[in-house]
Scaffold this active site. Sequence first.
Site, PDB file in Angstrom:
ATOM      1  N   ARG A 195      73.962  73.415  56.733  1.00 59.96           N
ATOM      2  CA  ARG A 195      74.278  74.055  58.017  1.00 59.96           C
ATOM      3  C   ARG A 195      75.779  74.308  58.135  1.00 59.96           C
ATOM      4  O   ARG A 195      76.192  75.233  58.828  1.00 59.96           O
ATOM      5  CB  ARG A 195      73.852  73.151  59.176  1.00 59.96           C
ATOM      6  N   ASP A 235      84.091  65.264  64.665  1.00 64.08           N
ATOM      7  CA  ASP A 235      83.465  65.830  63.466  1.00 64.08           C
ATOM      8  C   ASP A 235      84.042  65.258  62.164  1.00 64.08           C
ATOM      9  O   ASP A 235      83.577  65.620  61.074  1.00 64.08           O
ATOM     10  CB  ASP A 235      83.605  67.369  63.460  1.00 64.08           C
ATOM     11  N   ARG A 293      73.764  65.862  74.913  1.00 58.85           N
ATOM     12  CA  ARG A 293      74.423  67.169  74.888  1.00 58.85           C
ATOM     13  C   ARG A 293      73.885  68.155  75.937  1.00 58.85           C
ATOM     14  O   ARG A 293      73.325  69.203  75.583  1.00 58.85           O
ATOM     15  CB  ARG A 293      74.366  67.772  73.482  1.00 58.85           C
ATOM     16  N   PRO A 294      74.049  67.836  77.220  1.00 61.40           N
ATOM     17  CA  PRO A 294      73.612  68.787  78.247  1.00 61.40           C
ATOM     18  C   PRO A 294      74.496  70.041  78.266  1.00 61.40           C
ATOM     19  O   PRO A 294      75.553  70.081  77.633  1.00 61.40           O
ATOM     20  CB  PRO A 294      73.790  67.998  79.550  1.00 61.40           C
ATOM     21  N   VAL A 295      74.041  71.082  78.994  1.00 64.59           N
ATOM     22  CA  VAL A 295      74.829  72.322  79.105  1.00 64.59           C
ATOM     23  C   VAL A 295      75.148  72.607  80.575  1.00 64.59           C
ATOM     24  O   VAL A 295      75.333  73.761  80.973  1.00 64.59           O
ATOM     25  CB  VAL A 295      74.121  73.525  78.436  1.00 64.59           C
ATOM     26  N   ASP A 296      75.198  71.557  81.391  1.00 62.28           N
ATOM     27  CA  ASP A 296      75.419  71.717  82.835  1.00 62.28           C
ATOM     28  C   ASP A 296      76.742  72.417  83.147  1.00 62.28           C
ATOM     29  O   ASP A 296      76.841  73.189  84.103  1.00 62.28           O
ATOM     30  CB  ASP A 296      75.366  70.343  83.530  1.00 62.28           C
ATOM     31  N   ARG A 354      72.136  74.329  68.360  1.00 63.34           N
ATOM     32  CA  ARG A 354      72.524  74.308  69.770  1.00 63.34           C
ATOM     33  C   ARG A 354      73.557  75.372  70.111  1.00 63.34           C
ATOM     34  O   ARG A 354      73.653  75.801  71.258  1.00 63.34           O
ATOM     35  CB  ARG A 354      73.087  72.926  70.107  1.00 63.34           C
ATOM     36  N   ILE A 388      83.025  60.831  72.057  1.00 62.98           N
ATOM     37  CA  ILE A 388      82.483  62.162  72.434  1.00 62.98           C
ATOM     38  C   ILE A 388      80.950  62.148  72.510  1.00 62.98           C
ATOM     39  O   ILE A 388      80.371  62.602  73.481  1.00 62.98           O
ATOM     40  CB  ILE A 388      82.935  63.258  71.435  1.00 62.98           C
ATOM     41  N   CYS A 395      69.687  66.145  70.918  1.00 66.18           N
ATOM     42  CA  CYS A 395      69.766  66.311  69.469  1.00 66.18           C
ATOM     43  C   CYS A 395      70.149  64.978  68.854  1.00 66.18           C
ATOM     44  O   CYS A 395      70.389  64.001  69.562  1.00 66.18           O
ATOM     45  CB  CYS A 395      70.722  67.427  69.075  1.00 66.18           C
ATOM     46  N   LYS A 409      82.880  77.349  60.469  1.00 65.07           N
ATOM     47  CA  LYS A 409      81.574  77.502  61.147  1.00 65.07           C
ATOM     48  C   LYS A 409      81.752  77.617  62.653  1.00 65.07           C
ATOM     49  O   LYS A 409      81.200  78.521  63.288  1.00 65.07           O
ATOM     50  CB  LYS A 409      80.703  76.272  60.823  1.00 65.07           C
ATOM     51  N   ASN A 410      82.543  76.708  63.225  1.00 61.70           N
ATOM     52  CA  ASN A 410      82.618  76.654  64.689  1.00 61.70           C
ATOM     53  C   ASN A 410      83.537  77.723  65.294  1.00 61.70           C
ATOM     54  O   ASN A 410      83.670  77.809  66.509  1.00 61.70           O
ATOM     55  CB  ASN A 410      83.029  75.243  65.150  1.00 61.70           C
TER      56      ASN A 410
HETATM   57  N1  EPU Z   1      78.873  67.935  77.651  1.00 61.47           N
HETATM   58  C1  EPU Z   1      78.321  67.794  78.905  1.00 61.47           C
HETATM   59  N2  EPU Z   1      77.977  68.931  79.598  1.00 61.47           N
HETATM   60  C2  EPU Z   1      78.162  70.185  79.090  1.00 61.47           C
HETATM   61  C3  EPU Z   1      78.739  70.320  77.822  1.00 61.47           C
HETATM   62  C4  EPU Z   1      79.084  69.176  77.111  1.00 61.47           C
HETATM   63  O1  EPU Z   1      78.144  66.687  79.380  1.00 61.47           O
HETATM   64  O2  EPU Z   1      77.822  71.152  79.784  1.00 61.47           O
HETATM   65  C5  EPU Z   1      79.282  66.738  76.883  1.00 61.47           C
HETATM   66  C6  EPU Z   1      78.543  66.592  75.563  1.00 61.47           C
HETATM   67  O3  EPU Z   1      77.299  65.957  75.728  1.00 61.47           O
HETATM   68  C7  EPU Z   1      79.533  65.764  74.753  1.00 61.47           C
HETATM   69  C8  EPU Z   1      80.892  66.277  75.255  1.00 61.47           C
HETATM   70  O4  EPU Z   1      80.625  66.907  76.503  1.00 61.47           O
HETATM   71  O5  EPU Z   1      79.402  64.409  75.092  1.00 61.47           O
HETATM   72  C9  EPU Z   1      81.581  67.268  74.351  1.00 61.47           C
HETATM   73  O6  EPU Z   1      80.659  68.257  73.936  1.00 61.47           O
HETATM   74  P1  EPU Z   1      81.065  69.760  73.619  1.00 61.47           P
HETATM   75  O7  EPU Z   1      80.400  70.641  74.620  1.00 61.47           O
HETATM   76  O8  EPU Z   1      82.547  69.878  73.461  1.00 61.47           O
HETATM   77  O9  EPU Z   1      80.369  69.994  72.214  1.00 61.47           O
HETATM   78  P2  EPU Z   1      79.779  71.357  71.737  1.00 61.47           P
HETATM   79  O10 EPU Z   1      80.577  72.460  72.291  1.00 61.47           O
HETATM   80  O11 EPU Z   1      78.310  71.372  71.920  1.00 61.47           O
HETATM   81  C10 EPU Z   1      81.301  71.631  69.616  1.00 61.47           C
HETATM   82  C11 EPU Z   1      81.071  71.752  68.143  1.00 61.47           C
HETATM   83  C12 EPU Z   1      80.592  70.421  67.606  1.00 61.47           C
HETATM   84  C13 EPU Z   1      81.665  69.373  67.893  1.00 61.47           C
HETATM   85  C14 EPU Z   1      81.944  69.326  69.399  1.00 61.47           C
HETATM   86  C15 EPU Z   1      83.061  68.377  69.781  1.00 61.47           C
HETATM   87  C16 EPU Z   1      80.479  74.085  67.926  1.00 61.47           C
HETATM   88  C17 EPU Z   1      79.440  75.102  67.618  1.00 61.47           C
HETATM   89  N3  EPU Z   1      80.095  72.804  67.902  1.00 61.47           N
HETATM   90  O12 EPU Z   1      80.027  71.262  70.169  1.00 61.47           O
HETATM   91  O13 EPU Z   1      80.456  70.567  66.199  1.00 61.47           O
HETATM   92  O14 EPU Z   1      81.244  68.113  67.464  1.00 61.47           O
HETATM   93  O15 EPU Z   1      82.282  70.635  69.873  1.00 61.47           O
HETATM   94  O16 EPU Z   1      84.235  68.719  69.148  1.00 61.47           O
HETATM   95  O17 EPU Z   1      81.623  74.424  68.133  1.00 61.47           O
HETATM   96  C18 EPU Z   1      79.647  70.014  64.071  1.00 61.47           C
HETATM   97  O18 EPU Z   1      80.263  71.006  63.633  1.00 61.47           O
HETATM   98  O19 EPU Z   1      79.128  69.150  63.323  1.00 61.47           O
HETATM   99  C19 EPU Z   1      79.521  69.840  65.507  1.00 61.47           C
HETATM  100  C20 EPU Z   1      78.611  69.029  66.055  1.00 61.47           C
END
Ligand code: EPU
Length: 417
Positions: free
Chosen positions: A397, A305, A122-125, A93, A327, A117, A22-23
Amino acid sequence: MQKLVIYGGKPLSGEISISGAKNAALPALCASLLTNDTLTLRNVPDLKDVTTMLNLLKQMGVTILTNDQSEMELSAADLTNPTAPYEMVKTMRAAILVLGPLLAHKGEAIISLPGGCAIGLRPVDQHIKGLQAMGAEIIIEHGYIHAKAKKLIGTRIVMDIVTVTGTENLMMAACLASGLTILENAAREPEIIDLAQCLIKMGAKIEGAGTDVITIQGVKALHGCTHDVMPDRIETGTFLTAVTASGGEIHLKGAQAGTLDAVIDKLLEAGAIINSGKNWIHLTMNLPPKSVSLRTAPYPAFPTDMQAQFMALNSVANGTAIITETIFENRFMHVQELKRMNAEITVEGNTAIVHGIPRLDGAGVMATDLRASASLVIAGLIAQGETIIDRIYHLDRGYERIEQKLAQLGAQIARIN
Ligand code: EPU
């Protein structure tokens, strides 16, 4: 609403095939936005999140041809609407992954902010900060990210936090930027290597994917290619953990052991016997499992995960395990449900202490997120009597035909309305 009914307490045994990841599929689908040519993806899993992503791309104007169940051709040549509406982003997301490619190729993107969520804020900053460093003009208003850039400019970006989709978004954007982009403190997950391989086949110049420094030399345009999505390491880990908990034997076809070393180490510690080859993993479990403590962290450490699935395993293991989640700040929601099945778990902050007991009792439980659902399925498989899991749309999902695959292993499991 659909539910799963499981009659547990029996060892599992048999062979199944692992689906595409998926990812890895989700970012690869977004890579189609980087070119006007056709991108052909194979081994795409049939999952709710993939359908959501396809619907999002379609409403932007991407044409999608599905050749067979797992192969599709995508063309963004006639893209007209570079927008990701709230209704779609709030359900998935990973929709944020369209931001970098749209901006780099079409010069504009209007993407809903994902919001919080179930598992954390999970911010996107970091996605936004990186694109701004590459020269994008970004305004956030009325819950939307409005991003514009005539041409992104390569630069050095040091990410404050290791983020998987953040790294993927910036890597995709940098492919069409002018000059060199250096991403430091990049995530090292195998899905990032898989995406880089797809982009390289499309003509991108990327080095270092899989390490914490990725360099991307921008090119004028990318072209189409055919890419096979890697096997799902979390689906693989989930089945291995299920059989380690239930006892029995499993042969996984199409699984890559090298992408889940940290998980395999913990399963060996729990007592499993594991052999693997290039495209298969075989696990045998003859004894009751031993408790295994773990701490989640970015790859190559133990994946967040897989934390929930190991909570279920530890609830019937010999001994006491300490599980620390580093995480996501709210990823213990399965604990309350496992406790309804008699598990002995105490949570203190981001640490759970699990005292193993000989057996769980079947009960009615509720799934709260994707991996929490997987832990309840494992709990149901090892519990005595009937377990009914509600809200299994979370499971759909990310796990392709899970009840059919488990039935192939001899599990008594059925989906009901
Ligand atoms: N974070 C920030 N700012 C950002 C981005 C992330 O503070 O701009 C924080 C998040 O809040 C979290 C940490 O950084 O505390 C790591 O988050 P990350 O961005 O790595 O997670 P993600 O990219 O949103 C992907 C997977 C998730 C998996 C995580 C961690 C995808 C589509 N999703 O999410 O998968 O848990 O990496 O490995 O690749 C799942 O499949 O069940 C799932 C949640």
